[in-house]
Design an enzyme around this catalytic site. Structure first.
Site, PDB file in Angstrom:
ATOM      1  N   GLU A   1       1.075  -1.243   0.261  1.00  0.00           N
ATOM      2  CA  GLU A   1      -0.213   0.416   0.240  1.00  0.00           C
ATOM      3  C   GLU A   1       0.883   1.350   0.100  1.00  0.00           C
ATOM      4  OE1 GLU A   1      -4.038   0.425   1.065  1.00  0.00           O
ATOM      5  OE2 GLU A   1      -3.392   1.128   2.879  1.00  0.00           O
TER       6      GLU A   1
ATOM      7  N   LYS B   1       0.719   4.243   1.437  1.00  0.00           N
ATOM      8  CA  LYS B   1      -0.015   4.977   2.276  1.00  0.00           C
ATOM      9  C   LYS B   1       0.620   6.358   2.661  1.00  0.00           C
ATOM     10  CE  LYS B   1      -2.774   3.458   6.661  1.00  0.00           C
ATOM     11  NZ  LYS B   1      -3.071   2.120   6.729  1.00  0.00           N
TER      12      LYS B   1
ATOM     13  N   LYS C   1      -7.758   2.420  -3.705  1.00  0.00           N
ATOM     14  CA  LYS C   1      -8.091   2.450  -2.671  1.00  0.00           C
ATOM     15  C   LYS C   1      -9.027   3.910  -1.606  1.00  0.00           C
ATOM     16  CE  LYS C   1      -7.802  -0.416   1.673  1.00  0.00           C
ATOM     17  NZ  LYS C   1      -6.140   0.247   2.585  1.00  0.00           N
TER      18      LYS C   1
ATOM     19  N   GLU D   1     -14.196  -6.223   1.587  1.00  0.00           N
ATOM     20  CA  GLU D   1     -13.655  -5.691   2.799  1.00  0.00           C
ATOM     21  C   GLU D   1     -14.910  -5.732   3.873  1.00  0.00           C
ATOM     22  OE1 GLU D   1     -10.966  -2.696   3.812  1.00  0.00           O
ATOM     23  OE2 GLU D   1     -12.574  -2.575   5.071  1.00  0.00           O
TER      24      GLU D   1
ATOM     25  N   ASN E   1     -10.417  -7.184   7.465  1.00  0.00           N
ATOM     26  CA  ASN E   1      -9.762  -6.222   7.312  1.00  0.00           C
ATOM     27  C   ASN E   1      -9.349  -6.295   9.262  1.00  0.00           C
ATOM     28  OD1 ASN E   1      -8.134  -3.867   8.721  1.00  0.00           O
ATOM     29  ND2 ASN E   1      -9.727  -2.246   7.042  1.00  0.00           N
TER      30      ASN E   1
ATOM     31  N   GLU F   1      -6.008  -8.063   5.746  1.00  0.00           N
ATOM     32  CA  GLU F   1      -5.779  -7.143   5.734  1.00  0.00           C
ATOM     33  C   GLU F   1      -5.251  -6.302   6.705  1.00  0.00           C
ATOM     34  OE1 GLU F   1      -9.105  -5.519   2.578  1.00  0.00           O
ATOM     35  OE2 GLU F   1      -9.100  -4.696   3.904  1.00  0.00           O
ATOM     36  N   SER F   2      -4.456  -5.732   7.268  1.00  0.00           N
ATOM     37  CA  SER F   2      -4.049  -4.438   8.376  1.00  0.00           C
ATOM     38  C   SER F   2      -2.857  -5.038   9.238  1.00  0.00           C
ATOM     39  CB  SER F   2      -4.831  -3.988   9.072  1.00  0.00           C
ATOM     40  OG  SER F   2      -6.057  -2.934   8.516  1.00  0.00           O
TER      41      SER F   2
HETATM   42  O1  LIG Z   1      -5.315   3.076   8.902  1.00  0.00           O
HETATM   43  C1  LIG Z   1      -6.564   3.717   9.548  1.00  0.00           C
HETATM   44  O2  LIG Z   1      -5.887   3.984  10.343  1.00  0.00           O
HETATM   45  C2  LIG Z   1      -8.057   3.337   8.568  1.00  0.00           C
HETATM   46  C3  LIG Z   1      -8.999   4.373   9.484  1.00  0.00           C
HETATM   47  C4  LIG Z   1      -9.878   4.644   8.955  1.00  0.00           C
HETATM   48  C5  LIG Z   1     -10.414   3.628   8.006  1.00  0.00           C
HETATM   49  C6  LIG Z   1      -9.599   2.728   7.165  1.00  0.00           C
HETATM   50  C7  LIG Z   1      -8.060   2.500   7.665  1.00  0.00           C
HETATM   51  N1  LIG Z   1      -7.443   2.010   7.055  1.00  0.00           N
HETATM   52  C8  LIG Z   1      -7.068   1.362   6.065  1.00  0.00           C
HETATM   53  C9  LIG Z   1      -7.190   0.113   5.740  1.00  0.00           C
HETATM   54  O3  LIG Z   1      -7.242  -0.794   5.315  1.00  0.00           O
HETATM   55  C10 LIG Z   1      -5.216   0.097   5.850  1.00  0.00           C
HETATM   56  O4  LIG Z   1      -4.552   1.137   5.178  1.00  0.00           O
HETATM   57  C11 LIG Z   1      -4.607  -1.312   4.886  1.00  0.00           C
HETATM   58  O5  LIG Z   1      -4.682  -2.679   5.301  1.00  0.00           O
HETATM   59  C12 LIG Z   1      -3.192  -1.142   5.330  1.00  0.00           C
HETATM   60  O6  LIG Z   1      -2.993  -1.893   6.846  1.00  0.00           O
HETATM   61  P1  LIG Z   1      -1.792  -1.334   7.514  1.00  0.00           P
HETATM   62  O7  LIG Z   1      -0.721  -2.227   7.154  1.00  0.00           O
HETATM   63  O8  LIG Z   1      -2.040  -1.619   9.265  1.00  0.00           O
HETATM   64  O9  LIG Z   1      -1.649   0.245   7.308  1.00  0.00           O
END
Ligand SMILES: O=C(O)c1ccccc1NCC(=O)[C@H](O)[C@H](O)COP(=O)(O)O
Length: 375
Positions: free
Chosen positions: A159, A161, A222, A271, A293, A329-330
């Site tokens: 991502e 980001k 995204k 998602e 997520n 994800e995340s």
């Molecule tokens: O990342 C956030 O804080 C967030 C807050 C509100 C809505 C969505 C959010 N994130 C979107 C995502 O799905 C993440 O950017 C993506 O899964 C990557 O996650 P990470 O590896 O933890 O940065």
């Protein structure tokens, strides 16, 4: 009592039994649909106009489905304060209910206004015209499958980001094209590009710049999609896939948007975050990619155990039977995290923070997987 606006006799027993209804979004959906089916005579137009929403389903949606789907995110602020009941009386509290209940709801309310303004500047027919000159989409799912076969690890969607509501600025020296190129070199199968400006400091210009810089990985737009118009807009900027969030979109919208994406040759990642959303999405025909997520968007708490929980038992079995690819994800930071979600059944991972924060995000990929996955 503070905020008391009106005091009326209690209307009927049905008020107890029917859950409160948010303003229906089926009217906008139908409006979107007619907007999409109107107009020119291009081949694309013809295929889009084949889409029909079953009237029976629309009626049911208006009256029952939204409440029964347990959708937590309201598309826009309720028009008036909600009703309360005390004994035989009904009253309204001023302003209660017109404040977003969590960050995702705040984002969605903002997005609703933003999209209305963008649509005025770029109506759908101009986007459709623009699509005639956009190179065809790349195969997002095939790229994930081939990376997985090549590495025997979950395929990586890396991502791009810059910031997030939960973590603030992740990287000050943010050059989206350089980051994308580093991800591709480091072995990412696909890229996810945040396009929301207000909350993530992303943009559609970033998406377009990455596409135009010769990056070959398919690109996930995204974005917080609330209207089909955004899918066309993303495609016009070079997107190959979009994210549809089950806690925001009712089933009918998801079905409809999947159809639009198929017509445009794009993939969708639908998602989910809990069992109820997973069960809804598993009942929708045509879903090929489900993203789980691990981040709770009410509390920002991240728990990769969510992925395992949602893939256990009958759900996991159904997912395998249907041949759906699951994306974790995340909150993925270490080779142990990757092994954990792979063991749970994911075939791809979507990773932002742990990669984008590295001085060389490409090398960050080797650290995340515990080995070089570029060759
Ligand atoms: O990342 C956030 O804080 C967030 C807050 C509100 C809505 C969505 C959010 N994130 C979107 C995502 O799905 C993440 O950017 C993506 O899964 C990557 O996650 P990470 O590896 O933890 O940065």
């Amino acid at each position: 009592m503070k905020g008391l606006l009106s005091l009326q006799p209690f209307p009927s027993l049905s008020t107890f039994t029917n859950p409160p209804r948010r303003p229906s979004s089926s009217a906008p959906l139908r409006a979107q649909q007619s907007e999409i089916t109107q107009g020119s005579d291009s081949a694309l137009e013809g295929r889009v106009s084949e889409l029909k929403i079953d009237e029976k389903e629309v009626g049911m949606y208006q009256n029952e489905v939204v409440a029964s789907q347990g959708i937590r995110i309201r598309r826009r602020p309720p028009t008036g304060p909600p009703l309360h009941y005390v004994g035989p009386f009904e009253f309204r509290l001023q302003n209660e209910g017109n404040t977003p209940r969590n960050i995702l709801e705040e984002i969605i309310w903002h997005k609703d206004k933003e999209v209305s303004q963008m649509k005025e500047r770029k109506p759908l027919y101009t986007l459709k015209k623009a699509l005639e000159n956009v190179p065809p989409p790349r195969d997002f799912i095939a790229a994930l499958q081939s990376a997985r076969q090549r590495t025997a690890l979950p395929a990586l969607i890396a991502e791009v980001k810059k910031a997030s509501p939960s973590r603030g600025i992740l990287r000050e020296d943010f050059n989206p094209v350089e980051i994308a190129q580093a991800y591709e070199k480091g072995g990412a199968a696909c890229l996810s590009v945040l396009t929301d400006e207000k909350y993530f400091k992303g943009s559609f210009e970033n998406l377009q710049a990455i596409r135009n810089a010769g990056v070959e990985c398919p690109l996930l737009c995204k974005e917080f999609i609330v209207e089909a118009w955004q899918i066309y807009y993303g495609r016009s900027k070079g997107a190959d896939a979009v994210l549809l969030i089950a806690s925001v979109l009712p089933d009918l919208d998801i079905k409809y948007m999947i159809k639009i994406c198929k017509i445009l040759g794009m993939a969708t990642v639908v998602e989910v975050h809990d069992e109820r959303e997973m069960d809804r999405v598993l009942a929708i025909e045509g879903v090929e990619l489900i993203g789980i997520n691990n981040r709770n968007l009410d509390t920002f708490e991240v728990d990769i155990g969510i992925t395992k929980k949602l893939l256990e038992g009958e759900r996991g079995k159904l997912i395998r039977q249907k041949g759906i690819m699951v994306v974790g994800e995340s909150g993925l930071f270490t080779p142990e995290d990757i092994a954990f979600v792979q063991e749970a059944g994911v075939k791809a991972v979507l990773v932002g923070e742990s990669l984008v924060k590295q001085s060389d995000p490409g090398k960050g990929i080797s650290a995340l997987f515990g080995r070089d996955i570029s060759a």
